[in-house]
Every structure is written in structure tokens, then in C-alpha cells.
Design a protein around this motif. Structure first.
Motif, PDB file in Angstrom:
ATOM      1  N   GLU A  68       0.834  -1.208   0.000  1.00 26.72           N
ATOM      2  CA  GLU A  68       0.000   0.000   0.000  1.00 26.72           C
ATOM      3  C   GLU A  68       0.869   1.258   0.000  1.00 26.72           C
ATOM      4  OE1 GLU A  68      -2.164  -0.996   3.483  1.00 26.72           O
ATOM      5  OE2 GLU A  68      -3.830  -1.922   2.394  1.00 26.72           O
ATOM      6  N   ALA A  69       1.960   1.226   0.773  1.00 28.55           N
ATOM      7  CA  ALA A  69       2.864   2.373   0.822  1.00 28.55           C
ATOM      8  C   ALA A  69       3.464   2.646  -0.552  1.00 28.55           C
ATOM      9  CB  ALA A  69       3.971   2.128   1.840  1.00 28.55           C
ATOM     10  N   PHE A  70       3.859   1.568  -1.250  1.00 30.28           N
ATOM     11  CA  PHE A  70       4.439   1.710  -2.586  1.00 30.28           C
ATOM     12  C   PHE A  70       3.425   2.271  -3.579  1.00 30.28           C
ATOM     13  CE2 PHE A  70       4.895   0.015  -6.875  1.00 30.28           C
ATOM     14  CZ  PHE A  70       6.156   0.487  -7.211  1.00 30.28           C
ATOM     15  N   TRP A  71       2.261   1.635  -3.651  1.00 30.40           N
ATOM     16  CA  TRP A  71       1.300   2.012  -4.677  1.00 30.40           C
ATOM     17  C   TRP A  71       0.739   3.413  -4.473  1.00 30.40           C
ATOM     18  CZ3 TRP A  71       1.151   0.130  -9.214  1.00 30.40           C
ATOM     19  CH2 TRP A  71       1.462  -1.209  -9.460  1.00 30.40           C
ATOM     20  N   GLU A  72       0.589   3.840  -3.236  1.00 29.54           N
ATOM     21  CA  GLU A  72       0.060   5.187  -2.979  1.00 29.54           C
ATOM     22  C   GLU A  72       0.905   6.257  -3.652  1.00 29.54           C
ATOM     23  OE1 GLU A  72      -0.418   5.877   1.186  1.00 29.54           O
ATOM     24  OE2 GLU A  72      -1.893   4.258   1.412  1.00 29.54           O
ATOM     25  N   ILE A  73       2.230   6.164  -3.471  1.00 27.08           N
ATOM     26  CA  ILE A  73       3.092   7.198  -4.044  1.00 27.08           C
ATOM     27  C   ILE A  73       3.353   6.951  -5.527  1.00 27.08           C
ATOM     28  CG2 ILE A  73       5.319   6.112  -3.491  1.00 27.08           C
ATOM     29  CD1 ILE A  73       6.154   9.040  -2.606  1.00 27.08           C
ATOM     30  N   PHE A  74       3.415   5.697  -5.943  1.00 19.42           N
ATOM     31  CA  PHE A  74       3.646   5.379  -7.345  1.00 19.42           C
ATOM     32  C   PHE A  74       2.477   5.871  -8.201  1.00 19.42           C
ATOM     33  CE2 PHE A  74       3.987   2.495 -11.049  1.00 19.42           C
ATOM     34  CZ  PHE A  74       5.339   2.641 -11.340  1.00 19.42           C
ATOM     35  N   GLU A  75       1.266   5.639  -7.728  1.00 15.34           N
ATOM     36  CA  GLU A  75       0.077   6.109  -8.441  1.00 15.34           C
ATOM     37  C   GLU A  75       0.074   7.633  -8.563  1.00 15.34           C
ATOM     38  OE1 GLU A  75      -3.756   3.372  -7.586  1.00 15.34           O
ATOM     39  OE2 GLU A  75      -2.848   4.244  -5.815  1.00 15.34           O
ATOM     40  N   ARG A  76       0.392   8.292  -7.461  1.00 13.93           N
ATOM     41  CA  ARG A  76       0.329   9.764  -7.442  1.00 13.93           C
ATOM     42  C   ARG A  76       1.364  10.385  -8.367  1.00 13.93           C
ATOM     43  NH1 ARG A  76       2.961  13.238  -4.189  1.00 13.93           N
ATOM     44  NH2 ARG A  76       3.484  11.644  -2.638  1.00 13.93           N
ATOM     45  N   LEU A  78       2.943   9.051 -10.980  1.00 13.78           N
ATOM     46  CA  LEU A  78       2.759   8.744 -12.399  1.00 13.78           C
ATOM     47  C   LEU A  78       1.346   9.037 -12.888  1.00 13.78           C
ATOM     48  CD1 LEU A  78       4.732   5.441 -13.166  1.00 13.78           C
ATOM     49  CD2 LEU A  78       5.354   7.809 -13.641  1.00 13.78           C
ATOM     50  N   ASN A  79       0.497   9.479 -11.961  1.00 15.60           N
ATOM     51  CA  ASN A  79      -0.898   9.788 -12.308  1.00 15.60           C
ATOM     52  C   ASN A  79      -1.548   8.595 -13.006  1.00 15.60           C
ATOM     53  OD1 ASN A  79      -3.235  11.365 -12.442  1.00 15.60           O
ATOM     54  ND2 ASN A  79      -2.703  12.190 -14.461  1.00 15.60           N
ATOM     55  N   VAL A  80      -1.460   7.450 -12.340  1.00 11.18           N
ATOM     56  CA  VAL A  80      -1.984   6.216 -12.904  1.00 11.18           C
ATOM     57  C   VAL A  80      -2.705   5.439 -11.811  1.00 11.18           C
ATOM     58  CG1 VAL A  80       0.118   4.914 -12.399  1.00 11.18           C
ATOM     59  CG2 VAL A  80      -1.359   4.188 -14.296  1.00 11.18           C
ATOM     60  N   ASP A  81      -3.669   4.629 -12.191  1.00  9.05           N
ATOM     61  CA  ASP A  81      -4.393   3.774 -11.250  1.00  9.05           C
ATOM     62  C   ASP A  81      -3.663   2.433 -11.166  1.00  9.05           C
ATOM     63  OD1 ASP A  81      -6.315   1.794 -10.226  1.00  9.05           O
ATOM     64  OD2 ASP A  81      -7.735   3.454 -10.331  1.00  9.05           O
ATOM     65  N   ARG A  82      -3.455   1.944  -9.955  1.00 13.24           N
ATOM     66  CA  ARG A  82      -2.714   0.688  -9.784  1.00 13.24           C
ATOM     67  C   ARG A  82      -3.357  -0.478 -10.525  1.00 13.24           C
ATOM     68  NH1 ARG A  82      -3.141   0.029  -3.356  1.00 13.24           N
ATOM     69  NH2 ARG A  82      -3.090   2.297  -3.533  1.00 13.24           N
ATOM     70  N   GLU A  83      -4.673  -0.435 -10.681  1.00 12.71           N
ATOM     71  CA  GLU A  83      -5.353  -1.522 -11.379  1.00 12.71           C
ATOM     72  C   GLU A  83      -4.881  -1.641 -12.824  1.00 12.71           C
ATOM     73  OE1 GLU A  83      -7.115  -3.585  -9.677  1.00 12.71           O
ATOM     74  OE2 GLU A  83      -6.940  -2.340  -7.888  1.00 12.71           O
ATOM     75  N   GLN A  84      -4.398  -0.526 -13.394  1.00  8.07           N
ATOM     76  CA  GLN A  84      -3.909  -0.534 -14.770  1.00  8.07           C
ATOM     77  C   GLN A  84      -2.553  -1.241 -14.880  1.00  8.07           C
ATOM     78  OE1 GLN A  84      -4.908   4.057 -14.907  1.00  8.07           O
ATOM     79  NE2 GLN A  84      -4.341   3.381 -16.954  1.00  8.07           N
ATOM     80  N   LEU A  85      -1.833  -1.336 -13.772  1.00 10.98           N
ATOM     81  CA  LEU A  85      -0.468  -1.832 -13.826  1.00 10.98           C
ATOM     82  C   LEU A  85      -0.204  -3.116 -13.040  1.00 10.98           C
ATOM     83  CD1 LEU A  85       1.609   1.471 -13.525  1.00 10.98           C
ATOM     84  CD2 LEU A  85       1.165   0.123 -15.567  1.00 10.98           C
ATOM     85  N   MET A  86      -1.087  -3.470 -12.123  1.00  9.15           N
ATOM     86  CA  MET A  86      -0.813  -4.614 -11.250  1.00  9.15           C
ATOM     87  C   MET A  86      -0.597  -5.904 -12.034  1.00  9.15           C
ATOM     88  SD  MET A  86      -3.194  -4.066  -7.875  1.00  9.15           S
ATOM     89  CE  MET A  86      -2.272  -4.574  -6.447  1.00  9.15           C
ATOM     90  N   ASP A  87      -1.451  -6.188 -13.012  1.00 12.84           N
ATOM     91  CA  ASP A  87      -1.311  -7.407 -13.796  1.00 12.84           C
ATOM     92  C   ASP A  87      -0.013  -7.396 -14.584  1.00 12.84           C
ATOM     93  OD1 ASP A  87      -3.684  -8.389 -12.845  1.00 12.84           O
ATOM     94  OD2 ASP A  87      -4.862  -7.828 -14.609  1.00 12.84           O
ATOM     95  N   MET A  88       0.365  -6.213 -15.103  1.00 14.30           N
ATOM     96  CA  MET A  88       1.611  -6.098 -15.845  1.00 14.30           C
ATOM     97  C   MET A  88       2.806  -6.407 -14.955  1.00 14.30           C
ATOM     98  SD  MET A  88       4.540  -4.202 -16.339  1.00 14.30           S
ATOM     99  CE  MET A  88       4.142  -2.695 -15.469  1.00 14.30           C
TER     100      MET A  88
END
Length: 235
Positions: A68-76, A78-88
Motif C-alpha cells: 500500500e505504501a508503494f502504490w500510494e506514491i507510485f500512483e500519485r 505517475l498519475n496512474v491507477d494501480r489496477e492498470q499496472l498490477m497485472d503487468m
């Protein structure tokens, strides 16, 4: 009465797996970038977001998982939703990530050693810094003929709320396993990240084959040598 050692915590990178962290990060980043940049991201922004995400995990205070700590800042960033990248990401860790094994100069198997310790009744923990999902850990373990199933606990970014060198990381492991510090030993190659467990009473052994000692600690304060020599000294 002195507690009998019944649990062994193993670091992965540089300990069970003979690599140097800087080489690993360089190879890992280049392959991840090759996978993600064609999706439309700018390289500098991507690298900045990855680094910031890693820092967020290292600085995690236990209020959320490292994932959660990683995705919160990564999303912000890169202005991207984690759901777009998690499978990748998960697909990458199962496939292209395996190519990082090019940096492993010594092809070895830890199968016999781990099987022997399990047969002797020890509880085994893969105490790798929890900044990756289980898929990435499984890929690296396969390079030394092991799998997550060989351990009673594998620390990942999904099941941990702290990172090394936080002593809370080690306290969390003790809590998960219902173990006392005096029952455990930690085997690692980093004088700060791994040896800090001694602050809470876990005896530590330092593997020097791929030693990481940026703080210039006196390694003579720890049992040290090859992984076999360290195990023999501490068990």
C-alpha cells in the motif's frame, strides 16, 4: 534457562543468492523500464516514481502494508491507477524478471542445505527485505533451486508493514511465528539491514561472500564467513 535455537531467518539477496545489491537493482530497473515505458510513461518520471515507492516502503511506520505504501506514491507520481499496472507487474515478475539472473555469477543450489535444516526440525524463514510480491521472490528462489514452500514464512510487500533495517520488521516476524528472539538466528550479508536484529535479541551471523558493509562495521563482532561456516558457528 537458555532457549534452544529452533528457528533460522535467512536473507535472500547476497546471502542465499550470491549477488550484489547494486548490480541487481541496475539489471532489474532496466528490464522493468523496457516493459513499462512502451505503455506511454516518461523514463525519468518512471524512475523517480519507483525510487520514491521504495523509499516509502523503507520508511513505512506500520500503519499500512508495504504494498500500500508503494502504490500510494507510485500512483500519485505517475498519475496512474494501480489496477492498470498490477497485472503487468505480476506478469513481468514471472517472465522478464527471470533474465536478471544474468548477474548471478555463481550457479549454486541451496536445496541440500535447506532440506537438511528442515529435516533437523528447524523452522525456516525467508527474511528478505519485503519490497517485492511473492512472484518476484519465487523467481529469485528458483535460481538457487528453492521455492517459497520451503519456508514457514516468506516476507513480502503484501504481508509486511516494515522493512529492514527497522527492528519492528524482525519483531513482526517473531509475532507471526509466536517465537522468542532467543529461539532464532538471522543469517545475512548486510551489516546494517541484517545484523540490526541483535538489538532485539536475535543472534546474527554475517555471510561475507557478497558482503555489504557501507557503514564499515567491525565484522569481528559477528560470527562471519561462508553461509556454511556461519550456520556451524551459531547452531
Amino acid at each position: 534457562m537458555k532457549e534452544k535455537i529452533n528457528t533460522i531467518l535467512f536473507d535472500l539477496d547476497g546471502t542465499l543468492l550470491p549477488i550484489y545489491q547494486d548490480e541487481f537493482i541496475k539489471s532489474y530497473f532496466s528490464r522493468l523500464a523496457a516493459r513499462i515505458l512502451p505503455m506511454g510513461f516518461e523514463k525519468d518520471a518512471f524512475v523517480k516514481a519507483i525510487m520514491a515507492g521504495m523509499e516509502a516502503m523503507i520508511d513505512n511506520d506500520g500503519t499500512r502494508t508495504n504494498a500500500e505504501a508503494f502504490w500510494e506514491i507510485f500512483e500519485r507520481l505517475l498519475n496512474v491507477d494501480r489496477e492498470q499496472l498490477m497485472d503487468m507487474f505480476l506478469d513481468f515478475y514471472k517472465n522478464e524478471f527471470d533474465e536478471v539472473k544474468e548477474i548471478v555469477t555463481e550457479r549454486i543450489s541451496r536445496r541440500e542445505m535447506i532440506d537438511n535444516l528442515r529435516e533437523r526440525g528447524y523452522t525456516l524463514v525467508l527474511a528478505t527485505n519485503p519490497m517485492f510480491p511473492i512472484e518476484a521472490v519465487a523467481t529469485r528462489l528458483a535460481w538457487i533451486q528453492l521455492s517459497p514452500e520451503d519456508f514457514s514464512l516468506v516476507t513480502t510487500f503484501d504481508n509486511c508493514r516494515y522493512c529492514k533495517p527497522s527492528v519492528e520488521y524482525f519483531q513482526d516476524i517473531l509475532s507471526k511465528l509466536n517465537k522468542k528472539a532467543e529461539e532464532c538466528i538471522m543469517i545475512g550479508n548486510n551489516t546494517l539491514e541484517d545484523m540490526i536484529c541483535e538489538k532485539i535479541g536475535i543472534k546474527a551471523g554475517l555471510v561475507t561472500n557478497n558482503l555489504e558493509n557501507k557503514n564499515n562495521y567491525d565484522i569481528n563482532q559477528f560470527a562471519h564467513g561462508t553461509i556454511e561456516e556461519v550456520l556451524k558457528a551459531l547452531l
